[in-house]
Design a protein around this motif. Structure first.
Motif, PDB file in Angstrom:
ATOM      1  N   SER A  95       3.261  -4.065   7.469  1.00 62.38           N
ATOM      2  CA  SER A  95       3.891  -4.375   6.184  1.00 62.38           C
ATOM      3  C   SER A  95       4.669  -5.683   6.267  1.00 62.38           C
ATOM      4  O   SER A  95       4.637  -6.493   5.352  1.00 62.38           O
ATOM      5  CB  SER A  95       4.834  -3.258   5.775  1.00 62.38           C
ATOM      6  OG  SER A  95       4.177  -2.026   5.819  1.00 62.38           O
ATOM      7  N   GLU A 118       3.990   3.415  -0.130  1.00 64.96           N
ATOM      8  CA  GLU A 118       4.708   3.985   1.010  1.00 64.96           C
ATOM      9  C   GLU A 118       6.204   3.840   0.887  1.00 64.96           C
ATOM     10  O   GLU A 118       6.951   4.648   1.410  1.00 64.96           O
ATOM     11  CB  GLU A 118       4.277   3.270   2.290  1.00 64.96           C
ATOM     12  CG  GLU A 118       2.784   3.323   2.497  1.00 64.96           C
ATOM     13  CD  GLU A 118       2.414   3.570   3.934  1.00 64.96           C
ATOM     14  OE1 GLU A 118       3.067   3.011   4.812  1.00 64.96           O
ATOM     15  OE2 GLU A 118       1.485   4.348   4.145  1.00 64.96           O
ATOM     16  N   ASP A 164      -0.755  -1.455   0.359  1.00 64.81           N
ATOM     17  CA  ASP A 164      -0.094  -0.850   1.519  1.00 64.81           C
ATOM     18  C   ASP A 164       0.147   0.627   1.217  1.00 64.81           C
ATOM     19  O   ASP A 164       1.036   0.942   0.462  1.00 64.81           O
ATOM     20  CB  ASP A 164       1.232  -1.589   1.746  1.00 64.81           C
ATOM     21  CG  ASP A 164       1.913  -1.184   3.041  1.00 64.81           C
ATOM     22  OD1 ASP A 164       1.335  -0.376   3.770  1.00 64.81           O
ATOM     23  OD2 ASP A 164       3.022  -1.669   3.301  1.00 64.81           O
TER      24      ASP A 164
HETATM   25 MG    MG Z   1       4.223  -0.135   6.587  1.00 67.28          MG
END
Ligand code: MG
Ligand code: TYD
Length: 446
Positions: A95, A118, A164
Protein backbone atom coordinates in the motif's frame (compact mmCIF):
# COMPACT_ATOMS: atom_id res chain seq x y z
CA UNK A 1 -19.92 -25.77 -7.73
CA UNK A 2 -16.97 -26.36 -5.44
CA UNK A 3 -13.85 -24.31 -6.14
CA UNK A 4 -10.32 -24.97 -4.98
CA UNK A 5 -9.36 -21.74 -3.21
CA UNK A 6 -5.76 -22.31 -4.10
CA UNK A 7 -5.83 -22.82 -7.85
CA UNK A 8 -9.42 -22.30 -8.95
CA UNK A 9 -10.12 -25.92 -9.95
CA UNK A 10 -13.89 -26.59 -10.25
CA UNK A 11 -15.70 -29.70 -9.15
CA UNK A 12 -19.42 -30.49 -8.83
CA UNK A 13 -18.77 -32.28 -5.52
CA UNK A 14 -16.60 -31.58 -2.49
CA UNK A 15 -13.10 -33.05 -2.56
CA UNK A 16 -10.54 -33.35 0.19
CA UNK A 17 -7.51 -33.02 -2.04
CA UNK A 18 -7.38 -30.89 -5.16
CA UNK A 19 -6.52 -33.04 -8.20
CA UNK A 20 -4.98 -30.03 -9.95
CA UNK A 21 -2.66 -28.51 -7.37
CA UNK A 22 -2.54 -31.22 -4.71
CA UNK A 23 -3.54 -28.92 -1.82
CA UNK A 24 -5.69 -30.33 0.96
CA UNK A 25 -8.92 -28.94 2.32
CA UNK A 26 -9.27 -26.08 -0.14
CA UNK A 27 -12.73 -26.71 -1.63
CA UNK A 28 -15.45 -24.18 -0.87
CA UNK A 29 -18.94 -24.16 -2.31
CA UNK A 30 -19.79 -21.14 -4.42
CA UNK A 31 -23.22 -20.60 -5.91
CA UNK A 32 -23.25 -20.21 -9.64
CA UNK A 33 -25.88 -17.75 -10.80
CA UNK A 34 -27.27 -17.15 -14.25
CA UNK A 35 -25.34 -13.93 -14.72
CA UNK A 36 -22.18 -15.90 -14.16
CA UNK A 37 -22.68 -17.79 -17.41
CA UNK A 38 -22.32 -14.66 -19.50
CA UNK A 39 -22.08 -15.15 -23.19
CA UNK A 40 -18.40 -14.48 -23.86
CA UNK A 41 -19.29 -13.13 -27.30
CA UNK A 42 -21.08 -10.19 -25.69
CA UNK A 43 -17.73 -8.54 -25.12
CA UNK A 44 -15.86 -7.11 -28.05
CA UNK A 45 -13.60 -4.23 -28.92
CA UNK A 46 -15.31 -3.15 -32.17
CA UNK A 47 -12.11 -3.29 -34.19
CA UNK A 48 -11.14 -4.78 -37.50
CA UNK A 49 -7.87 -6.49 -38.51
CA UNK A 50 -5.01 -4.08 -39.15
CA UNK A 51 -1.68 -4.51 -40.83
CA UNK A 52 1.03 -4.43 -38.17
CA UNK A 53 2.72 -1.62 -40.10
CA UNK A 54 -0.38 0.51 -39.83
CA UNK A 55 -0.60 0.33 -36.04
CA UNK A 56 0.40 3.68 -34.62
CA UNK A 57 2.30 4.29 -31.44
CA UNK A 58 2.95 7.57 -29.75
CA UNK A 59 5.48 8.46 -27.10
CA UNK A 60 2.68 8.75 -24.60
CA UNK A 61 2.34 4.93 -24.55
CA UNK A 62 4.30 4.79 -21.33
CA UNK A 63 3.65 6.93 -18.31
CA UNK A 64 6.87 7.56 -16.41
CA UNK A 65 6.41 7.39 -12.65
CA UNK A 66 9.68 9.21 -11.89
CA UNK A 67 10.55 6.72 -9.17
CA UNK A 68 13.47 5.07 -10.99
CA UNK A 69 13.34 1.73 -9.23
CA UNK A 70 9.65 1.21 -10.07
CA UNK A 71 10.03 2.48 -13.63
CA UNK A 72 12.86 0.03 -14.18
CA UNK A 73 10.89 -2.98 -12.95
CA UNK A 74 8.04 -2.03 -15.27
CA UNK A 75 10.43 -1.67 -18.21
CA UNK A 76 10.43 2.14 -18.38
CA UNK A 77 7.07 3.21 -17.01
CA UNK A 78 3.44 2.18 -16.99
CA UNK A 79 2.02 1.08 -20.35
CA UNK A 80 -1.42 2.51 -21.12
CA UNK A 81 -4.21 -0.02 -20.83
CA UNK A 82 -2.09 -2.47 -18.90
CA UNK A 83 -2.98 -4.28 -15.72
CA UNK A 84 -0.33 -4.94 -13.09
CA UNK A 85 -0.69 -7.33 -10.19
CA UNK A 86 1.37 -6.53 -7.08
CA UNK A 87 1.77 -9.32 -4.54
CA UNK A 88 3.58 -9.64 -1.24
CA UNK A 89 3.32 -10.58 2.42
CA UNK A 90 1.13 -8.49 4.70
CA UNK A 91 2.89 -5.41 6.04
CA UNK A 92 5.71 -5.52 3.52
CA UNK A 93 4.82 -2.17 1.96
CA UNK A 94 2.45 -2.74 -0.98
CA UNK A 95 0.00 0.00 0.00
CA UNK A 96 2.85 2.35 0.85
CA UNK A 97 4.62 1.87 -2.47
CA UNK A 98 1.51 2.33 -4.57
CA UNK A 99 0.45 5.42 -2.69
CA UNK A 100 3.92 6.81 -3.39
CA UNK A 101 3.54 5.89 -7.07
CA UNK A 102 0.21 7.72 -7.24
CA UNK A 103 1.60 10.73 -5.39
CA UNK A 104 4.49 10.94 -7.83
CA UNK A 105 2.06 10.82 -10.76
CA UNK A 106 -0.29 13.33 -9.15
CA UNK A 107 2.62 15.71 -8.73
CA UNK A 108 3.16 15.56 -12.47
CA UNK A 109 -0.41 16.75 -12.86
CA UNK A 110 -2.09 13.40 -13.61
CA UNK A 111 -5.43 12.64 -12.04
CA UNK A 112 -5.12 9.34 -10.16
CA UNK A 113 -7.47 7.20 -8.09
CA UNK A 114 -6.69 5.01 -5.08
CA UNK A 115 -9.50 2.55 -4.36
CA UNK A 116 -9.24 0.86 -0.99
CA UNK A 117 -11.37 -1.78 0.60
CA UNK A 118 -8.94 -2.38 3.43
CA UNK A 119 -8.49 0.92 5.18
CA UNK A 120 -10.58 3.97 5.98
CA UNK A 121 -10.00 7.30 4.28
CA UNK A 122 -8.49 8.66 7.52
CA UNK A 123 -6.02 5.80 7.76
CA UNK A 124 -4.95 6.47 4.20
CA UNK A 125 -4.62 10.16 4.97
CA UNK A 126 -2.38 9.30 7.94
CA UNK A 127 -0.15 7.16 5.75
CA UNK A 128 -0.21 9.95 3.17
CA UNK A 129 1.12 12.39 5.76
CA UNK A 130 4.03 10.06 6.56
CA UNK A 131 5.10 9.71 2.96
CA UNK A 132 4.27 13.28 1.98
CA UNK A 133 1.34 12.41 -0.25
CA UNK A 134 -1.03 15.28 -0.62
CA UNK A 135 -2.27 16.55 -3.92
CA UNK A 136 -5.61 17.68 -5.26
CA UNK A 137 -5.14 15.23 -8.14
CA UNK A 138 -4.92 12.19 -5.88
CA UNK A 139 -8.38 10.82 -5.18
CA UNK A 140 -9.15 8.26 -2.51
CA UNK A 141 -12.25 6.09 -2.79
CA UNK A 142 -13.29 3.64 -0.10
CA UNK A 143 -15.43 0.95 -1.70
CA UNK A 144 -15.66 -2.80 -2.08
CA UNK A 145 -18.53 -3.09 -4.56
CA UNK A 146 -17.19 -3.91 -8.01
CA UNK A 147 -20.09 -2.23 -9.77
CA UNK A 148 -19.57 1.02 -7.85
CA UNK A 149 -15.83 0.96 -8.51
CA UNK A 150 -16.31 0.43 -12.24
CA UNK A 151 -18.86 3.26 -12.35
CA UNK A 152 -16.56 5.68 -10.51
CA UNK A 153 -13.58 4.84 -12.72
CA UNK A 154 -15.68 5.67 -15.75
CA UNK A 155 -16.99 8.86 -14.18
CA UNK A 156 -13.80 10.22 -12.61
CA UNK A 157 -11.70 9.18 -15.64
CA UNK A 158 -8.42 8.94 -13.72
CA UNK A 159 -5.19 8.30 -15.59
CA UNK A 160 -4.02 5.54 -13.25
CA UNK A 161 -6.03 3.42 -10.81
CA UNK A 162 -4.88 1.35 -7.83
CA UNK A 163 -7.21 -1.25 -6.31
CA UNK A 164 -6.11 -2.23 -2.79
CA UNK A 165 -6.76 -5.20 -2.64
CA UNK A 166 -8.42 -7.39 -5.24
CA UNK A 167 -9.46 -9.83 -2.48
CA UNK A 168 -11.76 -7.24 -0.91
CA UNK A 169 -13.65 -6.41 -4.11
CA UNK A 170 -17.07 -7.92 -4.27
CA UNK A 171 -19.55 -8.29 -7.12
CA UNK A 172 -23.24 -8.54 -6.28
CA UNK A 173 -23.71 -10.79 -9.32
CA UNK A 174 -22.14 -13.64 -7.39
CA UNK A 175 -23.34 -14.89 -4.07
CA UNK A 176 -19.98 -16.11 -2.81
CA UNK A 177 -18.00 -14.18 -0.21
CA UNK A 178 -15.35 -11.53 -1.06
CA UNK A 179 -11.95 -13.11 -1.46
CA UNK A 180 -13.30 -16.39 -2.82
CA UNK A 181 -12.00 -17.65 -6.12
CA UNK A 182 -15.18 -16.77 -8.00
CA UNK A 183 -15.24 -13.20 -6.72
CA UNK A 184 -11.55 -12.58 -7.31
CA UNK A 185 -11.80 -13.90 -10.84
CA UNK A 186 -14.94 -11.95 -11.67
CA UNK A 187 -13.63 -8.66 -10.24
CA UNK A 188 -10.26 -8.88 -11.91
CA UNK A 189 -11.85 -9.83 -15.21
CA UNK A 190 -14.13 -6.80 -15.15
CA UNK A 191 -11.40 -4.40 -14.02
CA UNK A 192 -8.92 -5.66 -16.62
CA UNK A 193 -11.56 -5.39 -19.31
CA UNK A 194 -12.34 -1.81 -18.34
CA UNK A 195 -8.66 -0.98 -18.37
CA UNK A 196 -8.21 -2.44 -21.87
CA UNK A 197 -11.30 -0.61 -23.12
CA UNK A 198 -10.44 2.79 -21.69
CA UNK A 199 -6.64 2.60 -21.75
CA UNK A 200 -6.47 3.39 -18.02
CA UNK A 201 -3.64 1.38 -16.45
CA UNK A 202 -4.69 -0.43 -13.32
CA UNK A 203 -2.69 -1.81 -10.40
CA UNK A 204 -4.26 -4.68 -8.49
CA UNK A 205 -2.84 -5.43 -5.06
CA UNK A 206 -3.06 -9.13 -4.22
CA UNK A 207 -2.63 -10.95 -0.94
CA UNK A 208 -0.38 -13.94 -0.84
CA UNK A 209 -0.98 -17.34 0.70
CA UNK A 210 1.33 -18.81 3.28
CA UNK A 211 3.54 -20.37 0.63
CA UNK A 212 4.00 -17.11 -1.19
CA UNK A 213 1.67 -17.42 -4.18
CA UNK A 214 -0.96 -14.80 -4.90
CA UNK A 215 -4.18 -15.91 -3.20
CA UNK A 216 -6.97 -16.72 -5.56
CA UNK A 217 -6.99 -18.44 -8.89
CA UNK A 218 -3.65 -19.01 -10.55
CA UNK A 219 -5.32 -17.68 -13.70
CA UNK A 220 -5.10 -14.19 -12.23
CA UNK A 221 -1.40 -14.18 -13.04
CA UNK A 222 -2.18 -15.14 -16.63
CA UNK A 223 -4.84 -12.47 -17.04
CA UNK A 224 -2.72 -9.46 -16.11
CA UNK A 225 0.09 -7.95 -18.18
CA UNK A 226 2.67 -7.77 -15.43
CA UNK A 227 3.18 -9.36 -12.02
CA UNK A 228 5.38 -7.74 -9.39
CA UNK A 229 6.30 -9.49 -6.18
CA UNK A 230 7.63 -7.94 -3.01
CA UNK A 231 10.49 -9.96 -1.58
CA UNK A 232 12.52 -9.66 1.58
CA UNK A 233 11.12 -10.14 5.04
CA UNK A 234 9.60 -7.42 7.15
CA UNK A 235 12.41 -7.91 9.70
CA UNK A 236 14.84 -6.31 7.26
CA UNK A 237 14.63 -2.70 6.15
CA UNK A 238 15.27 -3.72 2.54
CA UNK A 239 12.45 -4.48 0.17
CA UNK A 240 12.95 -5.94 -3.27
CA UNK A 241 10.25 -5.63 -5.90
CA UNK A 242 10.75 -8.23 -8.60
CA UNK A 243 8.95 -8.35 -11.94
CA UNK A 244 8.15 -12.05 -12.42
CA UNK A 245 6.10 -11.49 -15.53
CA UNK A 246 6.06 -8.51 -17.86
CA UNK A 247 4.51 -8.37 -21.31
CA UNK A 248 6.13 -5.01 -22.00
CA UNK A 249 9.56 -5.27 -20.46
CA UNK A 250 12.26 -7.51 -19.06
CA UNK A 251 11.32 -10.06 -16.42
CA UNK A 252 13.26 -10.69 -13.23
CA UNK A 253 14.18 -7.03 -13.09
CA UNK A 254 14.38 -5.87 -9.51
CA UNK A 255 13.88 -2.58 -7.75
CA UNK A 256 15.52 -2.17 -4.35
CA UNK A 257 14.01 -0.02 -1.61
CA UNK A 258 14.63 0.74 1.99
CA UNK A 259 11.66 1.17 4.36
CA UNK A 260 12.15 4.43 6.20
CA UNK A 261 10.11 6.65 8.50
CA UNK A 262 8.73 8.43 5.45
CA UNK A 263 7.96 5.49 3.22
CA UNK A 264 10.01 3.42 0.80
CA UNK A 265 13.10 5.12 -0.46
CA UNK A 266 14.80 3.80 -3.63
CA UNK A 267 18.31 2.41 -3.26
CA UNK A 268 20.25 3.42 -6.33
CA UNK A 269 23.41 1.42 -5.65
CA UNK A 270 22.27 -2.00 -4.35
CA UNK A 271 25.73 -3.60 -4.71
CA UNK A 272 27.17 -1.25 -2.09
CA UNK A 273 24.25 -2.03 0.18
CA UNK A 274 24.43 -5.82 -0.05
CA UNK A 275 28.15 -6.10 0.56
CA UNK A 276 28.46 -3.27 3.07
CA UNK A 277 28.30 -5.44 6.17
CA UNK A 278 30.64 -8.10 4.91
CA UNK A 279 32.91 -9.42 7.64
CA UNK A 280 36.40 -9.02 6.17
CA UNK A 281 38.66 -12.01 6.50
CA UNK A 282 36.06 -14.46 7.80
CA UNK A 283 35.84 -17.97 6.47
CA UNK A 284 32.66 -18.85 4.58
CA UNK A 285 31.97 -15.50 2.96
CA UNK A 286 32.31 -14.72 -0.75
CA UNK A 287 30.95 -12.11 -3.14
CA UNK A 288 29.31 -12.98 -6.47
CA UNK A 289 28.30 -10.66 -9.30
CA UNK A 290 24.76 -11.79 -10.06
CA UNK A 291 22.58 -10.51 -12.90
CA UNK A 292 19.16 -9.43 -11.72
CA UNK A 293 17.03 -8.61 -14.75
CA UNK A 294 19.25 -6.38 -16.83
CA UNK A 295 21.76 -5.17 -14.28
CA UNK A 296 24.56 -6.76 -12.28
CA UNK A 297 24.39 -6.67 -8.50
CA UNK A 298 27.08 -7.83 -6.13
CA UNK A 299 25.84 -9.98 -3.29
CA UNK A 300 27.51 -11.80 -0.46
CA UNK A 301 26.96 -15.54 0.01
CA UNK A 302 27.76 -16.97 3.44
CA UNK A 303 28.17 -20.58 4.48
CA UNK A 304 28.54 -22.33 7.74
CA UNK A 305 29.72 -25.92 7.61
CA UNK A 306 29.78 -27.74 10.92
CA UNK A 307 29.95 -31.35 11.97
CA UNK A 308 26.58 -33.09 12.28
CA UNK A 309 25.93 -33.93 15.90
CA UNK A 310 23.57 -36.79 15.17
CA UNK A 311 21.64 -38.44 12.36
CA UNK A 312 21.16 -36.97 8.92
CA UNK A 313 23.30 -34.01 7.87
CA UNK A 314 21.25 -30.87 7.30
CA UNK A 315 21.29 -28.66 4.23
CA UNK A 316 19.58 -25.38 5.00
CA UNK A 317 19.57 -22.42 2.67
CA UNK A 318 18.08 -18.95 2.68
CA UNK A 319 18.08 -17.05 -0.58
CA UNK A 320 19.28 -19.88 -2.83
CA UNK A 321 17.64 -23.09 -3.99
CA UNK A 322 17.94 -25.81 -1.40
CA UNK A 323 18.25 -28.59 -4.01
CA UNK A 324 21.04 -26.75 -5.73
CA UNK A 325 22.99 -26.67 -2.46
CA UNK A 326 22.57 -30.42 -1.90
CA UNK A 327 23.68 -31.09 -5.46
CA UNK A 328 26.77 -28.90 -5.18
CA UNK A 329 27.66 -30.44 -1.82
CA UNK A 330 27.48 -33.89 -3.42
CA UNK A 331 29.74 -32.76 -6.26
CA UNK A 332 32.28 -31.35 -3.77
CA UNK A 333 32.19 -34.60 -1.85
CA UNK A 334 32.71 -36.84 -4.86
CA UNK A 335 35.00 -34.76 -7.06
CA UNK A 336 37.09 -32.81 -4.57
CA UNK A 337 37.12 -35.39 -1.81
CA UNK A 338 35.67 -32.99 0.77
CA UNK A 339 34.03 -35.15 3.39
CA UNK A 340 30.69 -33.31 3.63
CA UNK A 341 28.43 -36.32 4.33
CA UNK A 342 28.79 -35.85 8.06
CA UNK A 343 28.59 -32.06 7.98
CA UNK A 344 25.61 -29.73 8.23
CA UNK A 345 25.64 -26.95 5.65
CA UNK A 346 23.87 -23.64 6.18
CA UNK A 347 23.82 -21.06 3.40
CA UNK A 348 22.58 -17.50 3.58
CA UNK A 349 22.46 -14.71 1.05
CA UNK A 350 23.05 -11.46 2.92
CA UNK A 351 20.39 -8.74 2.85
CA UNK A 352 17.39 -10.99 2.19
CA UNK A 353 18.00 -11.25 -1.59
CA UNK A 354 16.89 -14.36 -3.44
CA UNK A 355 19.21 -15.58 -6.19
CA UNK A 356 18.17 -18.10 -8.79
CA UNK A 357 20.63 -18.00 -11.64
CA UNK A 358 23.17 -20.81 -12.15
CA UNK A 359 26.08 -18.32 -12.28
CA UNK A 360 26.11 -18.21 -8.47
CA UNK A 361 27.09 -21.92 -8.24
CA UNK A 362 30.74 -21.04 -8.02
CA UNK A 363 29.95 -18.69 -5.15
CA UNK A 364 28.05 -21.36 -3.23
CA UNK A 365 30.87 -23.87 -3.75
CA UNK A 366 33.60 -21.39 -2.76
CA UNK A 367 31.85 -20.37 0.43
CA UNK A 368 31.21 -23.99 1.45
CA UNK A 369 34.85 -24.92 0.88
CA UNK A 370 36.02 -21.80 2.70
CA UNK A 371 33.93 -22.59 5.76
CA UNK A 372 34.83 -26.27 5.67
CA UNK A 373 38.56 -25.52 5.57
CA UNK A 374 38.19 -22.61 7.99
CA UNK A 375 40.17 -20.42 5.60
CA UNK A 376 38.95 -17.08 4.36
CA UNK A 377 38.75 -16.01 0.73
CA UNK A 378 40.71 -12.91 -0.26
CA UNK A 379 38.42 -9.86 0.22
CA UNK A 380 39.25 -8.50 -3.24
CA UNK A 381 38.02 -11.63 -5.06
CA UNK A 382 34.70 -12.33 -6.74
CA UNK A 383 33.72 -15.65 -8.33
CA UNK A 384 31.20 -16.43 -11.01
CA UNK A 385 30.26 -19.52 -13.04
CA UNK A 386 27.97 -22.53 -13.27
CA UNK A 387 29.07 -25.90 -11.88
CA UNK A 388 28.25 -29.17 -13.65
CA UNK A 389 27.79 -32.59 -12.09
CA UNK A 390 31.28 -33.74 -13.02
CA UNK A 391 32.81 -30.73 -11.28
CA UNK A 392 33.41 -28.78 -14.49
CA UNK A 393 32.94 -25.00 -14.44
CA UNK A 394 30.62 -23.82 -17.21
CA UNK A 395 30.24 -20.50 -18.97
CA UNK A 396 27.56 -17.95 -18.09
CA UNK A 397 26.24 -14.87 -19.87
CA UNK A 398 26.65 -11.13 -19.27
CA UNK A 399 30.31 -11.55 -18.28
CA UNK A 400 31.21 -8.02 -19.31
CA UNK A 401 28.58 -6.40 -17.10
CA UNK A 402 29.55 -8.59 -14.14
CA UNK A 403 33.24 -7.77 -14.39
CA UNK A 404 32.63 -4.04 -14.82
CA UNK A 405 30.36 -3.90 -11.77
CA UNK A 406 32.94 -5.80 -9.68
CA UNK A 407 35.71 -3.46 -10.79
CA UNK A 408 33.52 -0.45 -10.00
CA UNK A 409 32.98 -1.75 -6.47
CA UNK A 410 36.72 -2.06 -5.90
CA UNK A 411 37.36 -5.79 -6.42
CA UNK A 412 40.63 -6.71 -8.09
CA UNK A 413 40.38 -10.41 -8.90
CA UNK A 414 37.62 -12.34 -10.64
CA UNK A 415 37.50 -16.10 -11.08
CA UNK A 416 35.57 -17.00 -14.23
CA UNK A 417 34.93 -20.12 -16.33
CA UNK A 418 37.64 -21.13 -18.81
CA UNK A 419 35.14 -21.43 -21.65
CA UNK A 420 34.45 -17.67 -21.70
CA UNK A 421 36.04 -16.33 -24.87
CA UNK A 422 38.35 -13.34 -24.61
CA UNK A 423 36.34 -11.15 -26.94
CA UNK A 424 33.40 -10.91 -24.53
CA UNK A 425 35.71 -9.74 -21.75
CA UNK A 426 36.05 -6.01 -21.15
CA UNK A 427 39.30 -4.09 -20.78
CA UNK A 428 39.90 -4.05 -17.06
CA UNK A 429 42.54 -3.62 -14.42
CA UNK A 430 41.17 -6.66 -12.61
CA UNK A 431 43.05 -9.93 -12.71
CA UNK A 432 40.86 -12.46 -14.49
CA UNK A 433 41.55 -16.08 -13.58
CA UNK A 434 40.03 -18.77 -15.75
CA UNK A 435 39.27 -22.13 -14.20
CA UNK A 436 37.94 -25.28 -15.85
CA UNK A 437 37.00 -27.36 -12.80
CA UNK A 438 36.50 -27.21 -9.07
CA UNK A 439 39.95 -28.48 -8.15
CA UNK A 440 41.51 -25.60 -10.08
CA UNK A 441 39.13 -23.22 -8.31
CA UNK A 442 40.24 -24.46 -4.89
CA UNK A 443 43.91 -24.17 -5.89
CA UNK A 444 43.40 -20.51 -6.80
CA UNK A 445 41.32 -19.63 -3.76
CA UNK A 446 43.37 -21.11 -0.96
MG1 MG B 1 -2.06 -2.77 2.52
P1 TYD C 1 1.91 -1.37 4.17
O1 TYD C 1 2.17 -0.57 2.96
O2 TYD C 1 0.67 -1.08 4.93
O3 TYD C 1 1.95 -2.92 3.83
P2 TYD C 1 0.97 -3.83 2.98
O4 TYD C 1 0.03 -2.93 2.26
O5 TYD C 1 1.90 -4.59 2.08
O6 TYD C 1 0.29 -4.73 3.94
O7 TYD C 1 3.21 -1.23 5.08
C1 TYD C 1 3.10 -1.22 6.41
C2 TYD C 1 4.43 -1.35 7.09
O8 TYD C 1 5.36 -0.38 6.67
C3 TYD C 1 4.21 -1.14 8.53
O9 TYD C 1 4.83 -2.18 9.23
C4 TYD C 1 4.81 0.19 8.85
C5 TYD C 1 5.84 0.37 7.78
N1 TYD C 1 5.99 1.78 7.36
C6 TYD C 1 7.19 2.44 7.62
O10 TYD C 1 8.11 1.90 8.21
N2 TYD C 1 7.34 3.74 7.19
C7 TYD C 1 6.34 4.40 6.53
O11 TYD C 1 6.51 5.57 6.17
C8 TYD C 1 5.12 3.71 6.28
C9 TYD C 1 3.98 4.39 5.56
C10 TYD C 1 4.99 2.39 6.69
Amino acid sequence: MFFCQNCGYQSPKWLGKCPACGEWNQFVEEKMTKTDSRNPFDIHFNGSPLSIEAIELNDKERIKIEIDEVDRVLGGGIVRGSSILVGGDPGIGKSTLLLQVLQSLAQKGLKVLYVSGEESARQIKLRGIRIGASSKNLFVYIEISLEAILKQIEEVKPEVVVVDSIQTVYSSNLSSAPGSVGQVRESSEQLILLSKKTGIPIFLIGHVTKDGAIAGPKVLEHMVDAVLYFQGDSGHAFRIVRGVKNRYGPTNEIGVFEMRENGLSPVSNPSALFISERPAGSAGSVVVPSIEGTRPILVEIQSLVSETSFGMPRRTSIGVDHNRVSLLAAVLDKICGLHLVNHDIFINVAGGVRLNEPAIDLGIVSSIVSSFLGRSIDVGTVVCGEVGLTGEVRGVGHMEARIKESAKMGFNRCIIPKTISDNVLPETKMTLIKVSDLNELIDHLF
